[in-house]
Write an enzyme that holds these catalytic residues in place. Structure first.
Site, PDB file in Angstrom:
ATOM      1  N   HIS B  69       0.820  -1.201   0.000  1.00 26.98           N
ATOM      2  CA  HIS B  69       0.000   0.000   0.000  1.00 26.98           C
ATOM      3  C   HIS B  69       0.863   1.265   0.000  1.00 26.98           C
ATOM      4  CE1 HIS B  69      -3.885   1.944   0.657  1.00 26.98           C
ATOM      5  NE2 HIS B  69      -3.292   2.739   1.515  1.00 26.98           N
ATOM      6  N   TYR B  72       4.426   0.449  -2.915  1.00 24.83           N
ATOM      7  CA  TYR B  72       4.201   0.063  -4.314  1.00 24.83           C
ATOM      8  C   TYR B  72       5.315  -0.873  -4.783  1.00 24.83           C
ATOM      9  CZ  TYR B  72       0.705   3.771  -4.627  1.00 24.83           C
ATOM     10  OH  TYR B  72      -0.398   4.556  -4.420  1.00 24.83           O
ATOM     11  N   HIS B 119     -10.593   2.287  -1.855  1.00 22.19           N
ATOM     12  CA  HIS B 119     -10.825   1.833  -0.482  1.00 22.19           C
ATOM     13  C   HIS B 119     -11.575   0.507  -0.554  1.00 22.19           C
ATOM     14  CE1 HIS B 119     -10.592   3.824   3.701  1.00 22.19           C
ATOM     15  NE2 HIS B 119      -9.393   3.678   3.174  1.00 22.19           N
ATOM     16  N   ASN B 120     -10.987  -0.420  -1.312  1.00 19.50           N
ATOM     17  CA  ASN B 120     -11.668  -1.663  -1.647  1.00 19.50           C
ATOM     18  C   ASN B 120     -11.822  -2.604  -0.456  1.00 19.50           C
ATOM     19  OD1 ASN B 120     -11.525  -0.596  -4.206  1.00 19.50           O
ATOM     20  ND2 ASN B 120      -9.739  -1.790  -4.814  1.00 19.50           N
ATOM     21  N   GLN B 269     -10.838   2.451   9.666  1.00 18.97           N
ATOM     22  CA  GLN B 269     -10.954   3.675  10.436  1.00 18.97           C
ATOM     23  C   GLN B 269     -12.407   4.095  10.625  1.00 18.97           C
ATOM     24  OE1 GLN B 269      -9.700   3.347   7.381  1.00 18.97           O
ATOM     25  NE2 GLN B 269      -7.564   3.970   7.288  1.00 18.97           N
ATOM     26  N   ASP B 301      -1.463  14.799   4.337  1.00 19.89           N
ATOM     27  CA  ASP B 301      -2.545  14.009   4.909  1.00 19.89           C
ATOM     28  C   ASP B 301      -1.980  12.808   5.672  1.00 19.89           C
ATOM     29  OD1 ASP B 301      -4.798  12.174   5.030  1.00 19.89           O
ATOM     30  OD2 ASP B 301      -4.055  11.354   3.147  1.00 19.89           O
ATOM     31  N   ASN B 573      -3.125   5.284  -8.167  1.00 13.14           N
ATOM     32  CA  ASN B 573      -3.108   4.415  -7.004  1.00 13.14           C
ATOM     33  C   ASN B 573      -3.096   2.975  -7.508  1.00 13.14           C
ATOM     34  OD1 ASN B 573      -5.489   2.971  -4.962  1.00 13.14           O
ATOM     35  ND2 ASN B 573      -3.610   3.759  -4.078  1.00 13.14           N
ATOM     36  N   SER B 575      -4.123  -0.907  -6.251  1.00 12.36           N
ATOM     37  CA  SER B 575      -4.774  -1.743  -5.251  1.00 12.36           C
ATOM     38  C   SER B 575      -4.647  -3.193  -5.702  1.00 12.36           C
ATOM     39  CB  SER B 575      -6.247  -1.353  -5.115  1.00 12.36           C
ATOM     40  OG  SER B 575      -6.916  -2.307  -4.318  1.00 12.36           O
TER      41      SER B 575
END
Lengths: 255, 781
Positions: B69, B72, B119-120, B269, B301, B573, B575
């Site tokens: 995550h 990579y 956000h799978n 979260q 962030d 991104n 995933s």
């Protein structure tokens, strides 16, 4: 001199900028007033409570904000005849504060905009028509008869609810300033997308200086975001739902 | 949630792992007991570099930082193949979000910040919270670039939701509710999205999120400590750190196991959009303070790896080390273990790197003016450390140093070299027209009612599309969402997100190319010039050579298509490990977002037909290739080729459509995608119904005889293209502009009768609308 209008921001408000922008474009001296600046509210001629989720809609939508220090100035102003308009969450706050329909005591609501019949948030285009005489509510007085006002319903709690007898009273005595309409101008109750009683979209008080309106006219209010934008028109000029804001500013100028 | 956490089973007396003393088997066992996803060789390399036994805090830090995550490690080398530079690129994919140039207004250059994430896994395990925190996270990525957050979008891939499949249905509903609850509350409109339903996502849904922000290009804040930033204060802002989201990065980097799903819930979260609403507005105030004082700062962030991951990356990107005192962190619970404070992924937090002179004022804005501590329990801005010249990353807890490692070792690139198996070659094109015994009529209704085709309104009406009042075209009214983000300016942008899993299953490389093509086509169809792309690569396990081969093919497809269209990727991104517990991966799912620019928003084109007596033109070619189409899936056609992308022709078509739009010649436009041409035409007729007007009909009188392919391919094939409506008075100018472009053909006219007429058939628009509008109503009531 331009009328000074305060656009109130509570923790969780989210529609303050477009509300302020449209008031300015309609000729008001509108400013955003943050919750930490509540003391300055007494210097304003009128109040607009914009949409959002003040205090996270805890307990009920608008319930906590109605007890915020900012509402002290709004209640005092409304009782002194200042004009107060609440849109969406702002409308819910005015009902919780007892300013609209104003048939009970302050901060003892007699009606509420509560959970939609379908049980969740809806976002869709609606049309509104004033269904009371022009003189009933000063804020909406400058609107032509039978004009259809475009707006967006964007809420999870927009269904007017109260004791049945009280709802009939609100209907009979002209408290329901706007109802949901179809393109032909009909205002059957079933046209309310969330099942609002009597097809009600907005309430005023007895004096007509307070307007609590659930749908957002300011989201269909310039040619660029107006459904029926005409070719060749200035995309940045006010149109559509801005007529209500213009009527609000006109009412202020007549004071 | 303290020592009883399933991720932590050690007593506090044993606080380091004696790597050197353990054989491989014992080491694996100990690492498993600690809940570490680090491999044995990785554990040994850490101990060797540190020349001692690593502490637990250090191990959890490396576990997060070296996870797929964050690092990579399986994909970084591949990502270098993607084009990332171009004339409209203000900032490529190096920081939390990329930036594309929108245009100038009153002498200022404006950029659109864009970030794309997935956000799978969290959404599969706890759908509402997983999807909500997906929006929450992506919004912070955009905010921390110094931007005002103006829009979000969400491509979704759900499992099969037929009746009786209660789990899959509950997941789909939970995801939609989570996106709505978060996005609506923070007041950011949902501008675009797409949605597919497919049994191959039954155990692993895809929830991608895109967020956009508006920034003056001179006022971008970078995700790094500035060059002169030695001793800059690290100021943590937001929610009090708790035990939620511990192990989040590692959790996103392993395959989901149904048995473990329950214990993984602690890794997800907890969203708080109410607090985020206030943090966003307070941060806007801080941005103006920094501008007034001319102060350069860093802002980032907190995502994967929590305080540790964010502070390490913020400092190392600026060439510094960092010292962080975990005791100064505002926490929601006493006695949190240091590794939980360090790497837990509590939501709604950001980290500033600020010069000492401004810290008090910034703290005052968050803590007093915007009263964060009153908005959420113990939320606040608090100093937690500083950027140091020494190239170390140090954490203190209870006065002791619990982590002390070379910062470049922690944040530097780790790479895995993995075996690759090339995907099976896709089927070849047919020479003959399709023979099908079913009637067009029967198929038309079935296709309109197909879950990948029917109206998405029951889903997206849960989302606020118009908050902020700057939405020009909301979802459903055109092929891309359009927004005019700058008050007083005619500048606007268009956004579309695309990726077809039916193609992904057949041909991973072409699926990527089609995702690029479709997103560009949608932006062109609203009259906007495409200016840049983002991508989210959703694939199976990189440890499976075949599944890894799909990723490699996908990256190649994305690279090739973007180069062909002359566009770059500015954010993205990856995933991985998406699939079922039995190892069956999801279909290759490259999902692409395209951003377009309108220099004058009055040239944007919507989808509903506008007037009677208009001429309808098809811009595009039909191929004898039904691979990946809805028709192929309904007829269960195997061996169908995926349509080719004839790049030269398509680029010329797009140039033409944009010229026609900017000359005001297009009354409406709609691209051909899921379901094919007839669905496109039907949807253009339905548009009027949504506006509460009588539908405008279509007579396909010009249709017969021009198509190079057969009836079924022409009606329901998905080769791409755009249908445009041209008013009778503009036909001459339109055809003159088309010039020698052969793939522009008149196919019909608009008529007053509410019918879609083709050869001997005449469908009532209202009947077609009934088939199309209702199927999702029962799922999203």
């Amino acid at each position: 001199m331009k009328a000074r209008v305060a656009v109130l921001v509570f923790p969780g408000t989210n529609s303050e900028e477009e509300t302020r922008d449209l008031l300015v474009d309609c000729g008001a001296d509108a400013r955003i007033v943050h919750w930490s600046e509540a003391a300055s509210l007494v210097y304003y001629d009128a109040f607009v409570l914009p949409g959002g989720f003040a205090y996270e809609d805890r307990i009920r939508a608008g319930a906590i904000a109605a007890h915020d220090a900012m509402l002290d100035a709004v209640i005092e102003g409304a009782q002194a005849g200042k004009y107060v308009m609440g849109i969406c969450n702002g409308a819910q706050i005015l009902l919780e504060a007892g300013l609209a329909p104003g048939t009970g005591e302050i901060r003892r609501p007699t009606a509420a905009f509560t959970h939609n019949a379908q049980g969740h948030f809806i976002c869709e285009r609606v049309l509104l028509r004033r269904t009371v005489p022009a003189t009933r509510c000063a804020i909406a007085a400058a609107l032509p008869e039978n004009l259809l006002i475009p707006a967006w319903a964007a809420h999870a709690q927009g269904r007017l609810a109260a004791a049945p007898a009280h709802l009939d009273e609100l209907d009979r005595d002209g408290y329901i300033v706007f109802r949901y309409a179809d393109a032909a101008g009909a205002t059957d109750a079933h046209l309310a997308p969330q099942g609002s009683a009597h097809g009600a979209a907005a309430l005023t008080n007895r004096e007509g200086n307070v307007l609590a309106i659930m749908p957002h006219p300011e989201r269909d209010a310039w040619n660029f975001n107006h459904l029926d934008r005409r070719e060749g028109s200035d995309p940045l000029a006010p149109s559509g739902g801005s007529v209500l804001f213009k009527s609000f500013v006109t009412a202020l100028e007549r004071l | 949630m303290l020592c009883s956490s399933s991720n932590f089973r050690r007593g506090p007396s044993l606080r380091d792992l004696k790597v050197a003393e353990l054989d491989d088997e014992a080491l694996r066992e100990q690492a498993d007991a600690l809940g570490l996803a680090l491999r044995v060789d990785e554990l040994r390399s850490i101990a060797q570099r540190l020349e001692r036994a690593p502490s637990f805090v250090e191990l959890y830090a490396f576990d997060a930082q070296w996870s797929e995550h964050c690092s990579y490690k399986s994909s970084r080398a591949l990502l270098g193949r993607l084009p990332t530079a171009g004339p409209d690129v203000v900032l490529g994919p190096a920081e939390d979000a990329g930036i594309l140039h929108l245009g100038e207004h009153e002498g200022e250059r404006y950029g659109i910040v864009i970030a794309h994430e997935s956000h799978n896994h969290p959404s599969q395990v706890v759908p509402f919270e997983g999807a909500a925190t997906g929006i929450g996270g992506i919004v912070r990525d955009v905010l921390c670039m110094g931007a005002e957050v103006v829009a979000v979008a969400d491509p979704l891939r759900f499992g099969s939701v037929d009746s009786g499949r209660e789990h899959q249905r509950a997941v789909a509903r939970g995801v939609v509710d989570g996106i709505a609850a978060y996005g609506n509350a923070i007041g950011v409109p949902n501008l675009a999205g797409d949605c597919y339903f497919d049994g191959d996502f039954d155990d692993n849904v895809l929830v991608n999120v895109v967020a956009l922000g508006l920034v003056k290009e001179s006022e971008v804040i970078h995700s790094r400590v500035p060059r002169h930033g030695e001793n800059f204060v690290l100021l943590l802002v937001g929610k009090a750190t708790d035990a939620s989201g511990f192990g989040g990065a590692s959790f996103s980097s392993v395959a989901l196991d149904a048995q473990e799903a329950q214990s993984n819930k602690g890794a997800v979260q907890v969203p708080d959009p109410f607090l985020k609403n206030v943090i966003m507005r307070a941060s806007y105030r801080v941005f103006s303070l920094l501008r007034e004082r001319g102060i350069e700062a860093g802002f980032k962030d907190l995502g994967a790896g929590g305080i540790m991951g964010c502070s390490a990356e913020l400092c190392s990107a600026g060439g510094f080390g960092a010292e962080v005192d975990l005791d100064s962190v505002n926490v929601a619970l006493d006695r949190l273990l240091p590794e939980v404070i360090a790497v837990g992924e509590t939501q709604e937090r950001l980290l500033w790197a600020l010069p000492e002179e401004i810290v008090d004022e910034v703290e005052r804005i968050y803590n007093e003016e915007f009263s964060l501590p009153q908005v959420a329990q113990n939320a606040r801005a608090v100093r937690i450390g500083r950027a140091t010249a020494a190239q170390r990353y140090q954490l203190r807890h209870l006065g002791e140093i619990v982590m002390d490692v070379p910062i470049d070792f922690l944040t530097g690139s780790v790479r895995d070299t993995l075996p690759v198996e090339a995907p099976t070659p896709p089927p070849m094109r047919r020479e003959q027209d399709l023979h099908c015994k079913r009637s067009l009529d029967d198929l038309f209704h079935q296709i309109l009612a197909h879950r990948d085709v029917c109206s998405r309104a029951p889903l997206y009406r849960h989302y606020d599309a118009v908050v902020r009042g700057r939405t020009v075209i909301p979802r459903g009214e055109a092929d891309a969402g359009v927004m005019a983000p700058i008050r007083g300016s005619r500048l606007a942008f268009a956004l579309s997100v695309d990726g077809n899993p039916r193609i992904g299953r057949l041909d991973p490389q072409r699926a990527a190319e089609h995702a690029v093509y479709e997103s560009i086509r949608n932006v062109v169809a609203v009259g906007a010039e495409p200016i840049g792309l983002t991508d989210c690569l959703n694939y199976g396990s990189p440890r499976d050579a075949r599944q890894y081969g799909e990723l490699v093919a996908g990256v190649d497809g994305l690279a090739r298509a973007a180069r062909d269209f002359g566009l770059a990727y500015v954010s993205g991104n990856v995933s991985l490990y998406n699939g079922a517990p039995n190892g069956h991966a999801i279909p290759a799912s490259p999902i692409v977002a395209c951003l377009g620019r309108l220099t004058d928003l009055s040239h944007c084109v919507t989808l509903p037909l506008k007037e009677i007596g208009s001429h309808l033109y098809l811009v595009g070619e039909t191929q004898r290739a039904l691979g990946g189409s809805v028709l192929a899936s309904i007829l269960a056609l195997a061996d169908e080729a995926v349509p080719e992308i004839d790049i030269e022709r398509i680029v010329a078509e797009h140039r033409f459509v944009l010229a026609a739009a900017s000359n005001g010649l297009l009354r409406s436009a709609h691209d051909i995608s899921d379901g094919g041409l007839f669905v496109t035409l039907a949807e253009m007729s339905f548009g009027a119904l949504a506006d509460r007007r009588a539908p405008i009909g279509i007579d396909l009188d010009g249709y017969a005889g021009w198509s190079a392919a057969g009836r079924f391919e022409s009606a329901f094939g998905e080769s791409g293209g755009i249908v445009v409506e041209v008013a009778d008075r503009d036909v001459e100018r339109f055809e003159e502009l088309a010039g020698a472009l052969e793939s522009v053909r008149e196919i019909g006219t608009t008529i007053a009768e509410p019918l879609l007429a083709f050869e001997d058939e005449a469908w009532e628009i209202a009947d077609l609308h009934r088939s199309w509008s209702r199927p999702l109503e029962e799922l999203f009531p």
